[in-house]
Design a protein around this motif. Structure first.
Motif, PDB file in Angstrom:
ATOM      1  N   LYS A   2      42.413  55.250  75.611  1.00  0.00           N
ATOM      2  CA  LYS A   2      43.833  55.011  75.828  1.00  0.00           C
ATOM      3  C   LYS A   2      44.111  53.515  75.844  1.00  0.00           C
ATOM      4  CE  LYS A   2      47.693  55.879  78.883  1.00  0.00           C
ATOM      5  NZ  LYS A   2      48.243  56.567  80.029  1.00  0.00           N
ATOM      6  N   SER A   3      45.226  53.131  75.261  1.00  0.00           N
ATOM      7  CA  SER A   3      45.662  51.740  75.275  1.00  0.00           C
ATOM      8  C   SER A   3      46.763  51.591  76.323  1.00  0.00           C
ATOM      9  CB  SER A   3      46.189  51.348  73.886  1.00  0.00           C
ATOM     10  OG  SER A   3      46.702  50.045  73.913  1.00  0.00           O
ATOM     11  N   TYR A   4      46.375  51.146  77.511  1.00  0.00           N
ATOM     12  CA  TYR A   4      47.342  50.972  78.594  1.00  0.00           C
ATOM     13  C   TYR A   4      48.211  49.744  78.324  1.00  0.00           C
ATOM     14  CZ  TYR A   4      44.693  54.247  81.467  1.00  0.00           C
ATOM     15  OH  TYR A   4      44.079  55.360  81.967  1.00  0.00           O
ATOM     16  N   ASN A 103      41.587  46.782  79.963  1.00  0.00           N
ATOM     17  CA  ASN A 103      41.887  48.107  79.425  1.00  0.00           C
ATOM     18  C   ASN A 103      40.641  48.997  79.425  1.00  0.00           C
ATOM     19  OD1 ASN A 103      43.882  49.913  78.047  1.00  0.00           O
ATOM     20  ND2 ASN A 103      42.290  49.837  76.479  1.00  0.00           N
ATOM     21  N   ASN A 107      40.001  52.574  81.523  1.00  0.00           N
ATOM     22  CA  ASN A 107      39.631  53.799  80.809  1.00  0.00           C
ATOM     23  C   ASN A 107      38.406  54.462  81.410  1.00  0.00           C
ATOM     24  OD1 ASN A 107      41.091  54.753  78.245  1.00  0.00           O
ATOM     25  ND2 ASN A 107      41.285  52.518  78.193  1.00  0.00           N
TER      26      ASN A 107
END
Length: 109
Positions: A2-4, A103, A107
């Protein structure tokens, strides 16, 4: 992975000495899912000129009712849209891959 979205909040007041390096360190990150919010407490030096130079890369908030550092941080937090919020003082810089590392860390957990 996921790319927060990361919100980076920088509070300034007469920060002309180091602010350009701060902004460039954020701008040079390879990780791109972030916003840089600068909250200024009515600077009287060249801080606002530096912010204007980089205005396309930052979200600027003029803190007209400046009540100090922590008030300004809270103004930045209230105006952020990220999943992760970070505070980067105006005289500090990020290393090359700081946001990518953050990031990856989030994750894992």
């Amino acid at each position: 992975m996921k790319s927060y979205k990361i919100s980076i909040i920088t509070v300034t007041k007469n920060s002309e000495k180091f602010l350009s390096k701060n902004i460039l360190s954020v701008k040079s990150q390879k990780y791109t899912n972030f916003e840089h919010i600068i909250v200024d407490g009515n600077s009287t030096d060249k801080t606002l000129d530096i912010i204007k130079t980089h205005k396309k890369n930052i979200k600027f908030i003029k803190n007209k009712n400046d009540k100090g550092l922590y008030h300004a941080m809270n103004v930045g937090i209230k105006n952020s849209s990220g999943d992760i919020i970070g505070i980067l003082n105006s005289d500090d810089i990020y290393f090359k891959n700081t946001l990518e590392i953050v990031n990856k860390y989030f994750n894992k957990y």
